[in-house]
Design an enzyme around this catalytic site. Structure first.
Site, PDB file in Angstrom:
ATOM      1  N   ARG A 144       0.764  -1.387  -0.107  1.00  0.00           N
ATOM      2  CA  ARG A 144       0.078   0.085  -0.098  1.00  0.00           C
ATOM      3  C   ARG A 144       1.123   1.608  -0.411  1.00  0.00           C
ATOM      4  O   ARG A 144       0.300   2.205   0.266  1.00  0.00           O
ATOM      5  CB  ARG A 144      -1.256   0.149   1.467  1.00  0.00           C
ATOM      6  CG  ARG A 144      -2.331  -1.165   1.029  1.00  0.00           C
ATOM      7  CD  ARG A 144      -2.692  -1.685   2.085  1.00  0.00           C
ATOM      8  NE  ARG A 144      -1.581  -1.988   3.030  1.00  0.00           N
ATOM      9  CZ  ARG A 144      -1.732  -2.480   4.729  1.00  0.00           C
ATOM     10  NH1 ARG A 144      -3.408  -2.043   4.984  1.00  0.00           N
ATOM     11  NH2 ARG A 144      -1.601  -3.236   5.132  1.00  0.00           N
ATOM     12  N   THR A 186       1.995 -12.984   9.390  1.00  0.00           N
ATOM     13  CA  THR A 186       2.923 -12.512  10.211  1.00  0.00           C
ATOM     14  C   THR A 186       2.860 -14.257  11.333  1.00  0.00           C
ATOM     15  O   THR A 186       4.044 -13.524  11.517  1.00  0.00           O
ATOM     16  CB  THR A 186       1.861 -11.537  10.859  1.00  0.00           C
ATOM     17  OG1 THR A 186       0.289 -11.594  11.399  1.00  0.00           O
ATOM     18  CG2 THR A 186       1.941  -9.829  10.336  1.00  0.00           C
TER      19      THR A 186
HETATM   20  C1  UD1 Z   1      -1.037  -6.240  11.934  1.00  0.00           C
HETATM   21  C2  UD1 Z   1      -1.766  -7.514  12.628  1.00  0.00           C
HETATM   22  C3  UD1 Z   1      -3.604  -6.655  12.754  1.00  0.00           C
HETATM   23  C4  UD1 Z   1      -3.088  -5.322  14.367  1.00  0.00           C
HETATM   24  C5  UD1 Z   1      -1.688  -4.362  12.922  1.00  0.00           C
HETATM   25  C6  UD1 Z   1      -1.493  -3.342  13.715  1.00  0.00           C
HETATM   26  C7  UD1 Z   1      -1.893 -10.039  11.597  1.00  0.00           C
HETATM   27  C8  UD1 Z   1      -2.263 -10.393  10.997  1.00  0.00           C
HETATM   28  N1  UD1 Z   1      -2.372  -9.230  11.349  1.00  0.00           N
HETATM   29  O1  UD1 Z   1      -2.096  -6.131   9.972  1.00  0.00           O
HETATM   30  O2  UD1 Z   1      -4.228  -7.319  13.874  1.00  0.00           O
HETATM   31  O3  UD1 Z   1      -4.449  -5.066  13.493  1.00  0.00           O
HETATM   32  O4  UD1 Z   1      -1.011  -5.396  12.156  1.00  0.00           O
HETATM   33  O5  UD1 Z   1      -0.615  -2.336  12.483  1.00  0.00           O
HETATM   34  O6  UD1 Z   1      -0.271 -10.110  11.975  1.00  0.00           O
HETATM   35  N2  UD1 Z   1       5.448  -8.799   8.262  1.00  0.00           N
HETATM   36  C9  UD1 Z   1       6.410  -9.839   7.912  1.00  0.00           C
HETATM   37  N3  UD1 Z   1       6.141 -11.178   6.892  1.00  0.00           N
HETATM   38  C10 UD1 Z   1       4.868 -11.407   6.444  1.00  0.00           C
HETATM   39  C11 UD1 Z   1       3.755  -9.874   6.795  1.00  0.00           C
HETATM   40  C12 UD1 Z   1       4.129  -9.119   7.118  1.00  0.00           C
HETATM   41  O7  UD1 Z   1       7.648  -9.765   7.939  1.00  0.00           O
HETATM   42  O8  UD1 Z   1       4.753 -12.123   5.677  1.00  0.00           O
HETATM   43  C13 UD1 Z   1       5.574  -7.445   8.515  1.00  0.00           C
HETATM   44  C14 UD1 Z   1       5.424  -6.073   7.474  1.00  0.00           C
HETATM   45  O9  UD1 Z   1       6.536  -6.343   7.360  1.00  0.00           O
HETATM   46  C15 UD1 Z   1       5.052  -5.792   8.706  1.00  0.00           C
HETATM   47  C16 UD1 Z   1       3.846  -6.401   9.781  1.00  0.00           C
HETATM   48  O10 UD1 Z   1       4.659  -7.079   9.781  1.00  0.00           O
HETATM   49  O11 UD1 Z   1       6.215  -4.583   9.349  1.00  0.00           O
HETATM   50  C17 UD1 Z   1       2.443  -5.762   9.815  1.00  0.00           C
HETATM   51  O12 UD1 Z   1       2.397  -6.406   8.133  1.00  0.00           O
HETATM   52  P1  UD1 Z   1       1.100  -5.860   7.588  1.00  0.00           P
HETATM   53  O13 UD1 Z   1       0.691  -6.560   6.341  1.00  0.00           O
HETATM   54  O14 UD1 Z   1       1.481  -3.846   7.871  1.00  0.00           O
HETATM   55  O15 UD1 Z   1      -0.036  -5.960   8.686  1.00  0.00           O
HETATM   56  P2  UD1 Z   1      -1.553  -5.577   9.370  1.00  0.00           P
HETATM   57  O16 UD1 Z   1      -2.380  -5.676   8.123  1.00  0.00           O
HETATM   58  O17 UD1 Z   1      -1.125  -3.939   9.815  1.00  0.00           O
HETATM   59 CA    CA Z   2       0.872  -2.769   9.166  1.00  0.00          CA
END
Ligand code: UD1
Ligand code: CA
Length: 455
Positions: free
Chosen positions: A15, A79
């Site tokens: 995004r 995550t």
């Molecule tokens: C996540 C949470 C959500 C919370 C929000 C707060 C989950 C499923 N959801 O959502 O409940 O309210 O954060 O900001 O955890 N990342 C990885 N590997 C992956 C996916 C993500 O390292 O496979 C890292 C991303 O780089 C980022 C962080 O995890 O720094 C969060 O990922 P993002 O996709 O932004 O999660 P949200 O949809 O915001």
């Molecule tokens: Ca996020």
């Protein structure tokens, strides 16, 4: 008790629409992931592991000086999957692991400490950080029954009822290491996004009757950056906070809305900062300075009682009672002494200028060592580059360099010397002498009349 932390930083951040991984976008002059690392470090955590994936090499490079270890998540499957990738890091460890996202830079060390302390003192298996907001769109919702946390439901998986919940998951947690590792194996990707959610660990713990706690904090600290608009929102919040901190410490900031001070900048009391200043990196500004409008000072140390105006100073040191600018450019590895004048349109590169020397206007000094009490006339150029190599110029104390002098390097100008204006100096100027290195003037009498040019 042993305490470690994991920071999730493997996602690209679709995004934010960037070729640079989201966590490397800067807030108040520092990469988001480095904000998070530094904050956790201040909360006295033993080891920090960063999960990297998209742009892994770049994230490694930008965090290289921070003494963290890395785990690689080759494919971004969510995550929960990301945390699973830190298996090696967690192997044989017992104690607490705190997990944070690399895209929420406003969290403070106090809150991190409070989260860990609550987790330990309440003997929880998991402790979440949550906050309450009017518009929870996009965030995971905290589902409670009888006030106890039951599970977290991602926005995209919420029922109509769950969408109304306004307590959100900050994406920051503490877990008992062993329980977490067990639960990670039980995650499935049977959800709206087809991802392995870390948030599902909470529901799994609940089913196993493990104790789950929550710490509610102000929303501001938990804002996650997913877009450029959120990046600007977070930047503004942090900038206001930093400015307020300096004002509380006795710094005058004439217009806080137009003053940009990095998080690691130190400013002494009674310094006045005019609008349009960008102070970045590990910059220290002394006491009683006046920063007139529009300078950029990066990774530099400025003494006390210094005045700077509309100038750029990078990776350099400036002594006490010195004035810089307007329109000066002090480039990396320069060291300017006390009571020095670096005036308008002066460029200094990788040079030392000792105390009480004046370089007042239109001068270039590169790869030089300049002594005390010297005076540079207008338009002096240190000719440090021969088209192939850079050479050094050494100037002693009390040298008077006439206007429009060229100092062809390598060359040495000894103490107590004068150089006549317009000289091109190619040889040493011995102590106590006057150097004149220019064509002698000839006057041709009656020339104008003879040529019929008299007006
Ligand atoms: C996540 C949470 C959500 C919370 C929000 C707060 C989950 C499923 N959801 O959502 O409940 O309210 O954060 O900001 O955890 N990342 C990885 N590997 C992956 C996916 C993500 O390292 O496979 C890292 C991303 O780089 C980022 C962080 O995890 O720094 C969060 O990922 P993002 O996709 O932004 O999660 P949200 O949809 O915001
Ligand atoms: Ca996020």
């Amino acid at each position: 008790m042993y305490k470690c932390a994991i920071i999730l930083a493997a996602g690209q951040g679709k995004r934010i629409k960037s070729t640079v991984p989201k966590v490397l976008h800067k807030v108040a002059g520092k990469e988001m992931v480095n904000h998070v690392i530094d904050t956790i470090r201040n909360a006295e955590v033993d080891d920090i592991n960063v999960i990297i994936g998209k742009g892994a090499d770049l994230v490694r490079e930008k965090t290289a000086d921070r003494n963290v270890s890395y785990s690689l998540q080759e494919e971004q499957l969510g995550t929960g999957h990301a945390v699973k990738c830190s298996k090696e890091f967690l192997r044989d460890k017992e104690g607490v692991v705190a997990i944070f996202t690399g895209d929420a830079p406003l969290i403070t060390s106090e809150t991190v400490k409070k989260l860990i302390d609550t987790h330990v003192s309440d003997k929880n298996s998991a402790t979440l950080l949550t906050s309450l907001i009017d518009n929870p769109t996009g965030y995971g919702r905290i589902v409670r029954s009888n006030n106890n946390v039951e599970k977290i439901v991602e926005h995209k998986d919420c029922s109509a009822e769950e969408l109304k919940i306004n307590e959100i998951n900050a994406g920051m947690y503490c877990f008992d290491i062993k329980s977490l590792v067990d639960a990670l194996d039980k995650l499935s990707n049977n959800n709206a996004q087809g991802e392995y959610y870390l948030t599902d660990v909470i529901g799994i713990f609940k089913n196993e009757d493990k104790k789950i706690g929550a710490v509610i904090t102000e929303f501001e600290q938990t804002i996650g950056v997913n877009s450029r608009v959120e990046l600007a929102t977070v930047e503004k919040i942090l900038r206001d906070k930093i400015n307020r901190y300096h004002m509380d410490n006795g710094v005058t900031i004439i217009d806080p809305n137009g003053t940009y001070i990095g998080i690691d900048v130190v400013i002494g009391q009674d310094t006045i900062v005019y609008p349009g200043n960008y102070l970045e990196g590990h910059t220290t500004i002394g006491e009683n300075c006046v920063l007139y409008p529009n300078s950029r000072i990066n990774n530099s140390t400025i003494g006390n009682d210094v005045e700077i105006q509309s100038s750029v100073i990078i990776d350099s040191i400036v002594g006490n009672e010195t004035t810089v600018g307007p329109f000066a450019y002090i480039r990396p590895e320069s060291k300017i002494g006390n009571n020095v004048r670096i005036g308008d349109f002066v460029e200094i590169k990788k040079s030392t200028i000792d105390d009480n020397t004046k370089v007042s206007h239109l001068t270039y000094i590169g790869d030089a060592e300049v002594g005390k009490n010297c005076n540079f006339g207008c338009g002096t150029v240190v000719v440090n580059y021969d088209g192939k190599d850079k050479h050094k110029t050494i100037i002693g104390d009390n040298a008077f360099i006439g206007c429009n002098t060229n100092l062809v390097s390598p060359v040495e100008v000894k103490d107590n010397t004068y150089i006549a204006a317009g000289s091109t100096i190619t040889k040493e100027v011995p102590e106590g002498s006057l150097a004149i290195a220019r064509a002698k003037q000839t006057n041709i009498a009656g020339w104008v009349d003879k040529k019929g040019l008299k007006k």
